[in-house]
Design a protein around this motif. Structure first.
Motif, PDB file in Angstrom:
ATOM      1  N   ASN A 131       0.832  -1.205   0.000  1.00  0.00           N
ATOM      2  CA  ASN A 131       0.000   0.000   0.000  1.00  0.00           C
ATOM      3  C   ASN A 131       0.868   1.257   0.000  1.00  0.00           C
ATOM      4  O   ASN A 131       0.962   1.963   1.002  1.00  0.00           O
ATOM      5  CB  ASN A 131      -0.929   0.015   1.220  1.00  0.00           C
ATOM      6  N   TYR A 132       1.534   1.504  -1.113  1.00  0.00           N
ATOM      7  CA  TYR A 132       2.311   2.725  -1.303  1.00  0.00           C
ATOM      8  C   TYR A 132       2.124   3.191  -2.737  1.00  0.00           C
ATOM      9  O   TYR A 132       2.108   2.380  -3.664  1.00  0.00           O
ATOM     10  CB  TYR A 132       3.801   2.509  -1.033  1.00  0.00           C
ATOM     11  N   ALA A 133       2.012   4.498  -2.916  1.00  0.00           N
ATOM     12  CA  ALA A 133       1.792   5.059  -4.254  1.00  0.00           C
ATOM     13  C   ALA A 133       3.005   5.824  -4.758  1.00  0.00           C
ATOM     14  O   ALA A 133       2.885   6.681  -5.621  1.00  0.00           O
ATOM     15  CB  ALA A 133       0.558   5.965  -4.254  1.00  0.00           C
ATOM     16  N   ASP A 134       4.188   5.485  -4.243  1.00  0.00           N
ATOM     17  CA  ASP A 134       5.386   6.205  -4.647  1.00  0.00           C
ATOM     18  C   ASP A 134       5.613   6.135  -6.150  1.00  0.00           C
ATOM     19  O   ASP A 134       6.057   7.107  -6.762  1.00  0.00           O
ATOM     20  CB  ASP A 134       6.602   5.622  -3.911  1.00  0.00           C
ATOM     21  N   GLU A 135       5.299   4.983  -6.772  1.00  0.00           N
ATOM     22  CA  GLU A 135       5.512   4.816  -8.212  1.00  0.00           C
ATOM     23  C   GLU A 135       4.243   4.363  -8.929  1.00  0.00           C
ATOM     24  O   GLU A 135       4.298   3.946 -10.083  1.00  0.00           O
ATOM     25  CB  GLU A 135       6.626   3.790  -8.467  1.00  0.00           C
ATOM     26  N   GLU A 136       3.108   4.455  -8.262  1.00  0.00           N
ATOM     27  CA  GLU A 136       1.850   3.941  -8.812  1.00  0.00           C
ATOM     28  C   GLU A 136       0.774   5.041  -8.766  1.00  0.00           C
ATOM     29  O   GLU A 136       0.999   6.124  -8.215  1.00  0.00           O
ATOM     30  CB  GLU A 136       1.371   2.726  -8.003  1.00  0.00           C
ATOM     31  N   PRO A 137      -0.409   4.757  -9.304  1.00  0.00           N
ATOM     32  CA  PRO A 137      -1.528   5.696  -9.136  1.00  0.00           C
ATOM     33  C   PRO A 137      -1.796   5.963  -7.658  1.00  0.00           C
ATOM     34  O   PRO A 137      -1.517   5.119  -6.797  1.00  0.00           O
ATOM     35  CB  PRO A 137      -2.700   4.954  -9.788  1.00  0.00           C
ATOM     36  N   ASP A 138      -2.359   7.120  -7.344  1.00  0.00           N
ATOM     37  CA  ASP A 138      -2.516   7.562  -5.956  1.00  0.00           C
ATOM     38  C   ASP A 138      -3.276   6.572  -5.084  1.00  0.00           C
ATOM     39  O   ASP A 138      -2.993   6.425  -3.881  1.00  0.00           O
ATOM     40  CB  ASP A 138      -3.230   8.916  -5.914  1.00  0.00           C
ATOM     41  N   TYR A 139      -4.244   5.850  -5.673  1.00  0.00           N
ATOM     42  CA  TYR A 139      -5.058   4.950  -4.855  1.00  0.00           C
ATOM     43  C   TYR A 139      -4.273   3.737  -4.359  1.00  0.00           C
ATOM     44  O   TYR A 139      -4.760   2.973  -3.524  1.00  0.00           O
ATOM     45  CB  TYR A 139      -6.310   4.500  -5.607  1.00  0.00           C
ATOM     46  N   TRP A 140      -3.050   3.558  -4.869  1.00  0.00           N
ATOM     47  CA  TRP A 140      -2.237   2.443  -4.391  1.00  0.00           C
ATOM     48  C   TRP A 140      -1.883   2.596  -2.916  1.00  0.00           C
ATOM     49  O   TRP A 140      -1.595   1.621  -2.230  1.00  0.00           O
ATOM     50  CB  TRP A 140      -0.962   2.305  -5.224  1.00  0.00           C
ATOM     51  N   ASP A 141      -1.919   3.824  -2.398  1.00  0.00           N
ATOM     52  CA  ASP A 141      -1.659   4.051  -0.974  1.00  0.00           C
ATOM     53  C   ASP A 141      -2.637   3.282  -0.086  1.00  0.00           C
ATOM     54  O   ASP A 141      -2.307   2.919   1.049  1.00  0.00           O
ATOM     55  CB  ASP A 141      -1.790   5.551  -0.650  1.00  0.00           C
ATOM     56  N   TYR A 142      -3.830   3.051  -0.588  1.00  0.00           N
ATOM     57  CA  TYR A 142      -4.899   2.488   0.232  1.00  0.00           C
ATOM     58  C   TYR A 142      -5.348   1.097  -0.225  1.00  0.00           C
ATOM     59  O   TYR A 142      -5.838   0.304   0.590  1.00  0.00           O
ATOM     60  CB  TYR A 142      -6.110   3.429   0.215  1.00  0.00           C
ATOM     61  N   PHE A 143      -5.201   0.807  -1.515  1.00  0.00           N
ATOM     62  CA  PHE A 143      -5.750  -0.438  -2.047  1.00  0.00           C
ATOM     63  C   PHE A 143      -4.732  -1.285  -2.806  1.00  0.00           C
ATOM     64  O   PHE A 143      -5.117  -2.216  -3.509  1.00  0.00           O
ATOM     65  CB  PHE A 143      -6.944  -0.127  -2.974  1.00  0.00           C
ATOM     66  N   GLY A 144      -3.454  -0.990  -2.666  1.00  0.00           N
ATOM     67  CA  GLY A 144      -2.439  -1.719  -3.413  1.00  0.00           C
ATOM     68  C   GLY A 144      -2.464  -3.221  -3.171  1.00  0.00           C
ATOM     69  O   GLY A 144      -2.443  -4.023  -4.114  1.00  0.00           O
TER      70      GLY A 144
END
Length: 499
Positions: free
Chosen positions: A118-131
């Motif tokens: 659950n990190y959005a460092d290199e992904e779409p922003d929602y990866w912080d919560y739903f990765g």
């Protein structure tokens, strides 16, 4: 003959590694100015890069190009871009105009990764919560398509994700999958000479591996199996193409034997990959244009392979006999590449301590140990192939540059990744406002800290090589602690660290 080089992004490991390797073997490279290449999530100026490519390319050039750069503006933008498939198709079609009767186009492209965190460092922003849930759902898609999961169970997994996130994720993957399929079609039409299709961070049973299998079936259908390679990797893939381009240009395929330090573990699948070591290593060599042979002929690939799935920061030494076997092989003074993949994301300290000794002929050795196994294997294979071509007289070697290349790899992969990084990231940076993903609040301090802590490693390298590298100053390409680069002279320092 020139190499036209379009990197996947502006990082030291993706752009400067390539330029350093080319310098080592006196290969002329022309590449766009770094200002065109964007910055991490900020895409490159794609129109400017295409204009540069169309203007610069000559009929007899060898083109080594990242598809992710010329279509999306870089590796990270390829994961987060919202450009329509029609826009991407138009860009892709322009390759037909670049292709000339006497030039060759070597293309690299990535199967988009699906990281399980659950990190959005290199992904779409929602990866912080739903990765993690996206990753889990993507694996269930594969299970459903393989007939081992019911539609009802897939529906339950789907319900764990917001509809808009699921729609965005699936749309982007379908777009990228179809673009890769169109690229393979261009390969069959001879608008591309060779395609290196690499699987960015993946795992057994992942959607990335499943998509790669579908691409492989399409390749067989079109009859272009000998002009494409599909294997784990990403950041190193253009180094691989540099080796292949030179092999085909001089028409000599080096014969290389593979030596595994722990042969009883060659079936192990390294972290962030979906393929066992014994399957991926030969593919990397063959993609570089080499031939795998059972006995030593032109050179030796030493694979210090893993016996478990550890990161370098939690490393446990192997049996002493493992290191002794590598030392014994090196005493034969053959041209050798050392793939240090015992741990992910950095070197095996015991191995480096064993081999950093002046009694070994480092003019015939190339070493690497960075990030994923595929990154390291591809880097060493390409360097080894070029070193053999130089030994055979097909290209020329700048020996000082070879030592410098090894010094840079050792400083980053051993000194920084396996040792200094953990202390910086987990202990010192948090005290000053930094965290896992950024050094921006403390970058001036962090740069000085890393240089100081790397100094003992540098001194050990200098003692072994008999050369001084005081001009190698570290910097953070993406202003985060994960990776570093090196300013190689005062001119680079004056230009913010880059050419």
């Amino acid at each position: 003959m020139r190499i036209i080089f379009i990197p996947v992004d502006e990082r030291f490991c993706t752009r400067d590694y390539f330029l350093l390797l080319a310098e080592t073997f006196n290969i002329e490279v022309v590449t766009p100015p770094i200002e065109m290449l964007g910055r991490k999530k900020i895409p490159a100026d794609i129109d400017a890069i295409w204009h540069w490519l169309e203007t610069e390319t000559k009929d007899d050039d060898l083109l080594i190009i990242s598809l992710d750069m010329i279509l999306y503006g870089g590796l990270i933008p390829s994961r987060i871009s919202i450009d329509s498939i029609e826009t991407i198709r138009k860009r892709l079609s322009k390759l037909k105009n670049i292709k000339q009767p006497n030039n060759k186009i070597y293309l690299s492209a990535t199967v988009t990764r699906i990281p399980a965190y659950n990190y959005a460092d290199e992904e779409p922003d929602y990866w912080d919560y739903f990765g993690v849930k996206i990753y889990e759902y993507s694996k269930k898609i594969v299970q459903f398509k393989r007939g081992i999961l019911s539609a009802e169970d897939l529906k339950k997994a789907k319900a764990t994700l917001p509809t808009w996130i699921l729609k965005d994720f699936l749309w982007r993957r379908e777009r990228n999958f179809n673009i890769l399929k169109l690229t393979i079609k261009l390969l069959s039409e001879n608008s591309i000479d060779f395609l290196n299709l690499v699987l960015d961070d993946n795992a057994p049973g992942s959607l990335s591996v499943f998509e790669a299998e579908r691409h492989a079936n399409y390749v067989k259908k079109l009859g272009v199996v000998d002009r494409i390679s599909i294997h784990p990797g990403a950041d190193e893939s253009l180094l691989t193409l540099l080796a292949r381009a030179m092999v085909e240009h001089v028409d000599y395929h080096p014969k290389i034997r593979i030596f595994y330090s722990q042969p009883e573990f060659v079936d192990l699948i390294p972290p962030y990959e979906g393929t066992p070591v014994k399957e991926s290593v030969p593919v990397h060599l063959e993609t570089c244009g080499a031939t795998v042979v059972p006995n030593n002929e032109d050179g030796l690939l030493i694979v210090h392979n893993p016996n478990d799935r550890r990161e370098s920061e939690q490393q446990v030494q192997a049996n002493e006999s493992v290191y002794q076997r590598i030392v014994e092989v090196l005493t034969r003074r053959e041209i050798s590449g050392i793939c240090d993949i015992a741990f992910a994301n950095g070197a095996d300290n015991k191995l480096v301590e064993s081999i950093l000794n002046p009694r070994f002929d480092w003019s015939k050795i190339i070493y690497a140990a960075w990030n994923t196994a595929g990154n390291t294997i591809g880097t060493v294979c390409s360097s080894l192939v070029l070193r053999i071509l130089a030994e055979k007289g097909f290209i020329t070697l700048d020996l000082d540059k070879l030592y410098e290349l090894n010094a840079i790899f050792l400083l980053e992969h051993w000194g920084y990744q396996a040792n200094v990084r953990k202390i910086l990231r987990d202990v010192e940076a948090p005290k000053r406002g930094g965290d896992l993903f950024t050094v921006i609040p403390l970058e001036g301090w962090a740069t000085k800290y890393v240089k100081e802590k790397l100094n003992p490693f540098k001194e050990r390298i200098e003692k072994t090589f008999g050369r001084i590298y005081d001009y190698l100053d570290p910097f953070f390409p993406w202003h985060r602690p994960f990776e570093i680069g090196f300013l190689r002279n005062s001119e680079e320092s004056a230009n913010g660290g880059r050419k």
